[in-house]
Design an enzyme around this catalytic site. Structure first.
Site, PDB file in Angstrom:
ATOM      1  N   GLU A  51       0.762  -1.294  -0.034  1.00  0.00           N
ATOM      2  CA  GLU A  51       0.146   0.022   0.063  1.00  0.00           C
ATOM      3  C   GLU A  51       0.768   1.167  -0.067  1.00  0.00           C
ATOM      4  OE1 GLU A  51      -2.464  -1.936   3.235  1.00  0.00           O
ATOM      5  OE2 GLU A  51      -3.700  -0.772   2.352  1.00  0.00           O
ATOM      6  N   GLU A  88      -3.994  -9.128   3.993  1.00  0.00           N
ATOM      7  CA  GLU A  88      -4.813  -8.863   5.036  1.00  0.00           C
ATOM      8  C   GLU A  88      -5.927  -9.974   5.429  1.00  0.00           C
ATOM      9  OE1 GLU A  88      -3.528  -6.593   3.021  1.00  0.00           O
ATOM     10  OE2 GLU A  88      -2.933  -4.605   4.024  1.00  0.00           O
TER      11      GLU A  88
HETATM   12  N1  CO8 Z   1       4.637  -7.734  11.447  1.00  0.00           N
HETATM   13  C1  CO8 Z   1       5.366  -7.939  12.413  1.00  0.00           C
HETATM   14  N2  CO8 Z   1       6.420  -8.805  12.494  1.00  0.00           N
HETATM   15  C2  CO8 Z   1       6.804  -9.251  11.042  1.00  0.00           C
HETATM   16  C3  CO8 Z   1       5.926  -8.883   9.728  1.00  0.00           C
HETATM   17  C4  CO8 Z   1       4.890  -8.106  10.053  1.00  0.00           C
HETATM   18  N3  CO8 Z   1       3.839  -7.689   9.253  1.00  0.00           N
HETATM   19  N4  CO8 Z   1       6.368  -9.505   8.970  1.00  0.00           N
HETATM   20  C5  CO8 Z   1       7.400 -10.365   9.517  1.00  0.00           C
HETATM   21  N5  CO8 Z   1       7.902  -9.924  10.836  1.00  0.00           N
HETATM   22  C6  CO8 Z   1       8.591 -10.394  11.563  1.00  0.00           C
HETATM   23  C7  CO8 Z   1       8.520 -11.988  11.880  1.00  0.00           C
HETATM   24  O1  CO8 Z   1       7.680 -12.255  12.954  1.00  0.00           O
HETATM   25  C8  CO8 Z   1      10.082 -12.309  12.176  1.00  0.00           C
HETATM   26  O2  CO8 Z   1      10.419 -12.012  13.560  1.00  0.00           O
HETATM   27  P1  CO8 Z   1      10.820 -13.105  14.688  1.00  0.00           P
HETATM   28  O3  CO8 Z   1      11.890 -13.389  14.215  1.00  0.00           O
HETATM   29  O4  CO8 Z   1      10.796 -12.133  16.063  1.00  0.00           O
HETATM   30  O5  CO8 Z   1       9.818 -14.196  14.739  1.00  0.00           O
HETATM   31  C9  CO8 Z   1      10.728 -11.560  11.318  1.00  0.00           C
HETATM   32  O6  CO8 Z   1       9.822 -10.590  10.650  1.00  0.00           O
HETATM   33  C10 CO8 Z   1      11.252 -12.539  10.317  1.00  0.00           C
HETATM   34  O7  CO8 Z   1       9.990 -13.061   9.447  1.00  0.00           O
HETATM   35  P2  CO8 Z   1       9.759 -14.478   9.171  1.00  0.00           P
HETATM   36  O8  CO8 Z   1      10.550 -15.300   9.980  1.00  0.00           O
HETATM   37  O9  CO8 Z   1       8.437 -14.760   8.935  1.00  0.00           O
HETATM   38  O10 CO8 Z   1      10.448 -14.505   7.473  1.00  0.00           O
HETATM   39  P3  CO8 Z   1      10.149 -15.585   6.595  1.00  0.00           P
HETATM   40  O11 CO8 Z   1      11.134 -15.194   5.514  1.00  0.00           O
HETATM   41  O12 CO8 Z   1       9.900 -17.086   6.933  1.00  0.00           O
HETATM   42  O13 CO8 Z   1       8.849 -15.195   5.877  1.00  0.00           O
HETATM   43  C11 CO8 Z   1       7.090 -13.515   5.236  1.00  0.00           C
HETATM   44  C12 CO8 Z   1       8.711 -13.757   5.407  1.00  0.00           C
HETATM   45  C13 CO8 Z   1       6.515 -14.466   4.049  1.00  0.00           C
HETATM   46  C14 CO8 Z   1       7.063 -12.101   4.581  1.00  0.00           C
HETATM   47  C15 CO8 Z   1       6.523 -13.510   6.446  1.00  0.00           C
HETATM   48  O14 CO8 Z   1       7.195 -12.752   7.366  1.00  0.00           O
HETATM   49  C16 CO8 Z   1       5.149 -12.871   6.489  1.00  0.00           C
HETATM   50  O15 CO8 Z   1       4.127 -13.581   6.054  1.00  0.00           O
HETATM   51  N6  CO8 Z   1       5.073 -11.705   7.217  1.00  0.00           N
HETATM   52  C17 CO8 Z   1       3.559 -10.932   7.027  1.00  0.00           C
HETATM   53  C18 CO8 Z   1       3.113 -10.547   5.950  1.00  0.00           C
HETATM   54  C19 CO8 Z   1       1.673  -9.909   6.373  1.00  0.00           C
HETATM   55  O16 CO8 Z   1       0.765 -10.670   6.461  1.00  0.00           O
HETATM   56  N7  CO8 Z   1       1.694  -8.568   5.954  1.00  0.00           N
HETATM   57  C20 CO8 Z   1       0.283  -7.792   6.314  1.00  0.00           C
HETATM   58  C21 CO8 Z   1       0.241  -7.563   7.565  1.00  0.00           C
HETATM   59  S1  CO8 Z   1      -1.271  -6.579   7.880  1.00  0.00           S
HETATM   60  C22 CO8 Z   1      -1.084  -4.956   7.411  1.00  0.00           C
HETATM   61  O17 CO8 Z   1      -0.307  -4.640   6.471  1.00  0.00           O
HETATM   62  C23 CO8 Z   1      -2.280  -4.133   7.400  1.00  0.00           C
HETATM   63  C24 CO8 Z   1      -1.874  -2.716   7.281  1.00  0.00           C
HETATM   64  C25 CO8 Z   1      -2.921  -1.729   7.467  1.00  0.00           C
HETATM   65  C26 CO8 Z   1      -2.473  -0.408   7.861  1.00  0.00           C
HETATM   66  C27 CO8 Z   1      -1.258   0.298   8.219  1.00  0.00           C
HETATM   67  C28 CO8 Z   1      -1.332   1.598   8.396  1.00  0.00           C
HETATM   68  C29 CO8 Z   1      -0.106   2.041   8.939  1.00  0.00           C
END
Ligand code: CO8
Length: 260
Positions: free
Chosen positions: A114, A134
């Site tokens: 976004e 989302e």
């Molecule tokens: N939020 C918080 N922490 C995150 C996020 C996130 N979106 N994405 C990754 N991290 C963290 C993980 O929790 C992990 O932390 P820890 O080592 O402490 O466990 C670290 O980053 C590394 O991530 P992964 O181990 O998961 O890494 P992978 O290579 O296995 O996976 C991915 C990478 C596929 C990107 C995976 O991390 C993932 O699916 N992340 C979430 C993606 C997601 O769903 N994003 C949408 C979030 S909702 C949203 O964006 C709504 C926004 C609305 C309004 C915003 C207004 C400002």
């Protein structure tokens, strides 16, 4: 100009704004969002900057979305405030006089995509993955995605992406019309610099007016958009840049624009 979450570097008139929270894949928590807003405002005010580039720190991510850990326990009221703050930033990017390019160097998911969509256009690395997951978390895009994506690629493709939550490869995102160009990761910065500097060589009041005309026109009837365009066109004839640009053409020399 610099804090832990946002790194700013200015090179040859191009202001690079890097979201720097690589341990969380640059996820946007409230502090990052606040720092992002103030860094954008600083870059817009900085006379040394002609074009802004937004990118992510580290090898893996542009921005992997809003911070899910922070959102997990949010009240409905806090969620509204968080989304409205994000939307204010998007509106600000659209109103900035300076062009803003997204250099998507890795995951651009949820709020990350976004944010990229709010920029004027996207160049991506081959490694990038882009999507709006989302609904897989039980929510919807809240950072402008349900409005900007359908305007960019049409409602049906936007619905497919948002309803499924699937991520596209950079190449697919280019085919879908989300990304303008895709490059090998190691070339992304140089290619973004190339287009940013090509833009920066032009009359920057004209570039800002073109942005204003396009952005405003998308929210108006075509008739009103055309009026907006002719009014901006006429106003440019009060600038030194217009005289310089046209006189340089007639004299067969390179224009030296001053942004006045
Ligand atoms: N939020 C918080 N922490 C995150 C996020 C996130 N979106 N994405 C990754 N991290 C963290 C993980 O929790 C992990 O932390 P820890 O080592 O402490 O466990 C670290 O980053 C590394 O991530 P992964 O181990 O998961 O890494 P992978 O290579 O296995 O996976 C991915 C990478 C596929 C990107 C995976 O991390 C993932 O699916 N992340 C979430 C993606 C997601 O769903 N994003 C949408 C979030 S909702 C949203 O964006 C709504 C926004 C609305 C309004 C915003 C207004 C400002």
């Amino acid at each position: 100009m610099e804090n832990d979450y946002i790194l700013v570097e200015i090179t040859d008139g191009i202001g690079w704004l890097k979201i720097n929270r690589p341990d969380s894949l640059n996820a946007l928590n409230s502090e990052v969002v606040a720092s992002l807003e103030s860094a954008l405002r600083d870059l817009e005010q900085n006379a040394a900057v002609k074009v802004v580039v937004v990118t992510g720190a580290g090898e893996k991510a542009f921005v992997a979305g809003g911070d899910i850990k922070e959102m997990a326990d949010m009240t409905s009221l806090a969620a509204r405030a968080y989304a409205r703050k994000g939307q204010e930033i998007i509106a600000y990017i659209e109103k900035m006089h300076k062009p803003v390019i997204a250099a998507v160097n890795g995951y651009a998911l949820g709020g990350g995509l976004e944010l990229a969509l709010a920029c004027d256009f996207i160049y991506a690395s081959e490694k990038a993955k882009l999507g709006l997951p989302e609904v897989t978390l039980g929510v919807i895009p809240g950072f402008g995605g349900t409005q900007n994506l359908p305007r960019l690629i049409g409602p049906n493709k936007a619905k497919e992406l948002i309803f499924s939550g699937k991520a596209l490869s950079a190449q697919q995102a280019k085919e879908w019309g989300i990304v303008n160009e895709v490059f090998p990761a190691e070339e992304l910065r140089a290619k973004v610099m190339e287009i940013a500097q090509a833009i920066a060589r032009n009359g920057m009041i004209a570039v800002a007016s073109a942005k204003e005309s396009i952005v405003n026109g998308l929210n108006m009837t075509k008739d009103n958009g055309l009026r907006c365009e002719s009014s901006l066109f006429a106003t440019l004839f009060t600038t030194e840049d217009q005289r310089e640009g046209m006189q340089a053409f007639v004299a067969k020399r390179k224009a030296e624009f001053k942004g006045k």
